[in-house]
Design a protein around this motif. Structure first.
Motif, short mmCIF file in Angstrom:
data_model
loop_
_atom_site.label_atom_id
_atom_site.label_comp_id
_atom_site.label_asym_id
_atom_site.label_seq_id
_atom_site.Cartn_x
_atom_site.Cartn_y
_atom_site.Cartn_z
N GLY A 109 -2.86 -13.74 -2.62
CA GLY A 109 -2.87 -11.90 -1.89
C GLY A 109 -4.10 -11.42 -2.67
N ALA A 110 -4.21 -10.28 -2.62
CA ALA A 110 -5.16 -9.43 -3.11
C ALA A 110 -5.76 -9.84 -4.43
CB ALA A 110 -4.97 -7.84 -3.02
N GLY A 111 -5.12 -10.37 -5.31
CA GLY A 111 -5.56 -10.91 -6.49
C GLY A 111 -5.70 -12.44 -6.38
N ASP A 126 0.35 -21.04 -1.20
CA ASP A 126 0.93 -19.88 -0.67
C ASP A 126 2.09 -19.89 0.43
OD1 ASP A 126 -0.27 -16.46 -0.72
OD2 ASP A 126 0.97 -17.07 0.89
N LEU A 130 6.93 -21.41 -3.90
CA LEU A 130 7.32 -21.47 -5.17
C LEU A 130 8.85 -21.33 -5.35
CD1 LEU A 130 6.43 -22.20 -8.13
CD2 LEU A 130 6.40 -19.70 -8.29
N ILE A 179 2.24 -13.76 -7.20
CA ILE A 179 3.14 -13.82 -6.03
C ILE A 179 3.71 -12.33 -5.50
CG2 ILE A 179 3.85 -16.03 -6.39
CD1 ILE A 179 6.20 -15.21 -7.88
N ASP A 214 1.01 -7.26 -8.71
CA ASP A 214 2.27 -6.54 -8.45
C ASP A 214 3.40 -7.40 -9.08
OD1 ASP A 214 0.72 -4.96 -7.11
OD2 ASP A 214 2.15 -5.08 -5.20
N THR A 229 -1.50 -1.84 -7.79
CA THR A 229 -2.39 -1.64 -6.72
C THR A 229 -3.49 -2.70 -6.61
OG1 THR A 229 -4.05 -0.66 -8.10
CG2 THR A 229 -2.39 0.96 -7.22
N ALA A 230 -4.02 -2.65 -5.42
CA ALA A 230 -4.99 -3.97 -5.19
C ALA A 230 -6.17 -3.68 -5.97
CB ALA A 230 -5.57 -3.74 -3.54
N HIS A 280 -12.70 4.07 1.75
CA HIS A 280 -11.36 3.28 1.74
C HIS A 280 -11.69 1.90 2.48
CE1 HIS A 280 -7.39 2.17 3.00
NE2 HIS A 280 -7.03 2.74 1.67
C1 LIG Z 1 0.71 -0.63 3.60
C2 LIG Z 1 0.28 -0.63 2.09
C3 LIG Z 1 -0.87 0.08 1.83
C4 LIG Z 1 -1.29 -0.17 0.54
N1 LIG Z 1 -2.52 0.57 0.27
C5 LIG Z 1 -3.17 0.32 -0.82
C6 LIG Z 1 -4.30 0.79 -1.33
O1 LIG Z 1 -4.88 1.67 -0.23
N2 LIG Z 1 -5.25 0.54 -2.28
C7 LIG Z 1 -4.64 -0.29 -3.31
O2 LIG Z 1 -5.28 -0.56 -4.34
N3 LIG Z 1 -3.44 -0.74 -3.25
C8 LIG Z 1 -2.65 -0.39 -1.90
N4 LIG Z 1 -1.61 -1.28 -1.75
C9 LIG Z 1 -0.74 -2.21 -2.83
C10 LIG Z 1 -1.77 -3.57 -2.64
O3 LIG Z 1 -1.31 -3.94 -1.31
C11 LIG Z 1 -0.69 -4.32 -3.75
O4 LIG Z 1 -0.96 -3.71 -4.79
C12 LIG Z 1 -1.56 -5.91 -3.86
O5 LIG Z 1 -1.82 -6.28 -2.73
C13 LIG Z 1 -1.02 -6.51 -4.79
O6 LIG Z 1 -1.67 -7.62 -4.96
P1 LIG Z 1 -1.04 -9.02 -5.29
O7 LIG Z 1 -2.24 -10.08 -5.39
O8 LIG Z 1 -0.47 -8.88 -6.59
O9 LIG Z 1 0.04 -9.52 -4.42
P2 LIG Z 1 -0.12 -9.48 -2.90
O10 LIG Z 1 -1.37 -9.08 -2.14
O11 LIG Z 1 1.15 -9.16 -2.04
O12 LIG Z 1 -0.32 -11.15 -2.42
C14 LIG Z 1 1.06 -11.82 -2.86
C15 LIG Z 1 0.82 -13.16 -2.23
O13 LIG Z 1 1.79 -14.11 -2.71
C16 LIG Z 1 2.25 -14.98 -1.66
N5 LIG Z 1 3.76 -15.14 -2.32
C17 LIG Z 1 4.89 -14.46 -2.45
N6 LIG Z 1 5.79 -15.03 -3.01
C18 LIG Z 1 5.40 -16.43 -3.06
C19 LIG Z 1 6.14 -17.70 -3.44
N7 LIG Z 1 7.23 -17.59 -3.89
N8 LIG Z 1 5.47 -18.83 -3.24
C20 LIG Z 1 4.24 -18.85 -2.65
N9 LIG Z 1 3.50 -17.95 -2.29
C21 LIG Z 1 4.26 -16.57 -2.42
C22 LIG Z 1 2.29 -13.96 -0.53
O14 LIG Z 1 2.43 -14.68 0.59
C23 LIG Z 1 0.94 -13.19 -0.62
O15 LIG Z 1 0.23 -13.90 -0.18
C24 LIG Z 1 -0.74 -1.07 -0.38
C25 LIG Z 1 0.34 -1.78 -0.28
C26 LIG Z 1 0.86 -1.69 1.14
C27 LIG Z 1 2.09 -2.33 1.45
#
Ligand SMILES: Cc1cc2nc3c(=O)[nH]c(=O)nc-3n(C[C@H](O)[C@H](O)[C@H](O)COP(=O)(O)OP(=O)(O)OC[C@H]3O[C@@H](n4cnc5c(N)ncnc54)[C@H](O)[C@@H]3O)c2cc1C
Length: 429
Positions: free
Chosen positions: A12-14, A39, A83, A121, A307, A322-323, A392
């Motif tokens: 995801g984002a990270g 993923d 996973l 995840i 997250d 957050t992202a 943004h």
């Molecule tokens: C509509 C919306 C608007 C947002 N706006 C903002 C903003 O303006 N600014 C900001 O900073 N943040 C924003 N956020 C929050 C931001 O999107 C999240 O904080 C960020 O995406 C978290 O990144 P991450 O890498 O932890 O997880 P994610 O980006 O959620 O990625 C998780 C990844 O893990 C994969 N995954 C999950 N479980 C499993 C598993 N068991 N096995 C294999 N793969 C798996 C998923 O498919 C996904 O690709 C917003 C969120 C939403 C929903």
């Protein structure tokens, strides 16, 4: 058993940024054999754009990036799968079987060993045990957003041919997701009115429900205050200090009364997957992995970011989900893991730098306060209108830049603009 030096679960984002950064460090020769990204989706969509996918103003077919393309370009391996089990003592993880639509097994369950693993995840929704939660849509991933988009356009069409001629929408949760979704939905509604004949016009009533005393409670008060009149001009009804007690098929029951709702979307609060508690790692009440200032979980050589992770700083504050935080943690871990790969000591701890808060309020508006220099937090500037919207959008471009590079990001941005000019702003199918 397959083995990789570093496995990143969740692109995801990270996680995707981390895989791309590390892969580039290893380079063409070694990266593919050293780093594996897993993923459960085949296409990556940056989560902060899900509200746009949900109302049809962003086309996921056009915007989505294939993991295999990013992997090839950045010299890491990719595996499609979920996973399902994790053994930190033996340093192994299990990816569930992949099934075809008819249920037949395409790829069997497999266990892979690692030296280091990063869990990225993400999270899902926190229902807080609300009665009738199953009647609400959620925006946890691209499939949710696409399912909602299909439903929303169905309701738009149905309402335009009904006697009632009014669509009631309730958005529960006045954080960034709820606010951005409410604003974007009014734009989609106005676009829809450009398409349908005047004889079929209908009203939309969007109710944004927030339990605390103001919308955007995690953002500076000024951002919240400046967003209110913009939402009001868009005729979004904001209900603050309003707690949702129950969701039914036609309404949302709150402590202040009942709100009619043909569509309910839940955007209040996050909770990580229940399965995280079975991975033999320390977790908190919302199933996030507890990490230290080197982003390490309770098991050695197992890290977590974004997250799905919870880091409490010395002053008691928590890194926000957050992202922006996921991006910073990915950059930090890329340095830490690269130092480990080269057997160099790495004493730095993760320092979160709050670069500000931006909220998108439709096609051409936004509000936010950003740090002119994130290292000097007091030096911030307030942005409003088109400038804030561009700022943004630049966060999304920055994410693409991290994984695709400058040339491909520019091509993608231009293609998106051109597509909108030719096909219009709304994806209707
Ligand atoms: C509509 C919306 C608007 C947002 N706006 C903002 C903003 O303006 N600014 C900001 O900073 N943040 C924003 N956020 C929050 C931001 O999107 C999240 O904080 C960020 O995406 C978290 O990144 P991450 O890498 O932890 O997880 P994610 O980006 O959620 O990625 C998780 C990844 O893990 C994969 N995954 C999950 N479980 C499993 C598993 N068991 N096995 C294999 N793969 C798996 C998923 O498919 C996904 O690709 C917003 C969120 C939403 C929903």
């Amino acid at each position: 058993m397959q083995h990789y030096d570093t496995i990143i679960v969740g692109g995801g984002a990270g996680g995707l940024e981390l895989a791309a950064k590390l892969g580039r460090k290893y380079g063409r020769g070694a990266g593919k054999d050293k780093i594996l990204l897993i993923d459960r989706a085949i296409v990556h969509i940056w989560k902060p754009t899900l509200h746009e996918v949900a109302v049809g103003t962003l086309n996921p077919q056009q915007e989505g990036i294939l993991y295999t393309t990013v992997a090839r370009r950045n010299h890491f391996s990719f595996m499609l799968g979920e996973l399902v089990a994790f053994n930190p003592q033996e340093r192994t993880l299990t990816v569930g079987e992949l099934r075809d639509e008819d249920g037949s097994i395409l790829v069997p369950k497999s266990t892979i060993s690692f030296n280091k693993c990063v869990l990225a995840i993400g999270s899902g929704s926190n229902s807080f045990g609300t009665k009738g939660f199953e009647h609400a849509f959620t925006l946890e991933n691209a499939q949710d957003a696409q399912r909602f988009q299909k439903y929303l356009f169905g309701r738009f069409l149905q309402t335009s041919h009904s006697d009632k001629r009014c669509l009631n929408v309730a958005i529960i949760g006045g954080g960034a997701t709820g606010v951005e979704l409410a604003a974007e939905m009014t734009e989609a509604y106005h676009e829809m009115h450009q398409i349908i004949g005047s004889a079929n016009r209908f009203r939309i009533e969007i109710n944004l429900i927030e339990a605390t005393s103001r919308i955007l409670p995690a953002m500076p008060e000024e951002v919240s205050a400046q967003s209110m009149p913009i939402l009001e001009r868009k005729q979004v009804s904001v209900h603050t200090n309003t707690r949702v007690l129950e969701i039914t098929e036609q309404s949302v029951i709150t402590d202040k009364g009942e709100i009619a709702a043909d569509i309910v979307i839940w955007t209040a609060g996050i909770k990580a997957a229940d399965r995280n508690t079975q991975f033999h790692l320390q977790t908190n009440a919302i199933n996030q992995f507890i990490i230290n200032e080197k982003l390490e979980t309770s098991a050695k050589f197992v890290y977590a970011l974004g997250d799905c992770a919870s880091l409490t700083l010395a002053d008691g504050s928590r890194i926000p989900a957050t992202a922006q935080a996921a991006h910073q943690q990915a950059s930090y871990l890329a340095k830490l893991l690269w130092a480990a790969a080269n057997e160099r000591a790495f004493d730095e701890t993760f320092v979160y730098q709050d670069s500000g808060a931006l909220v998108s309020l439709g096609f051409d508006k936004g509000v936010g306060r950003v740090a002119a220099n994130p290292k000097k937090q007091e030096n911030t500037i307030f942005l409003k209108g088109l400038l804030a919207k561009w700022a943004h959008m630049s966060l999304h471009l920055l994410h693409h830049f991290e994984v695709l590079g400058l040339r491909k990001t520019t091509v993608l941005a231009l293609a998106r603009l051109a597509q909108k000019r030719v096909s219009g702003r709304l994806k209707l199918h």
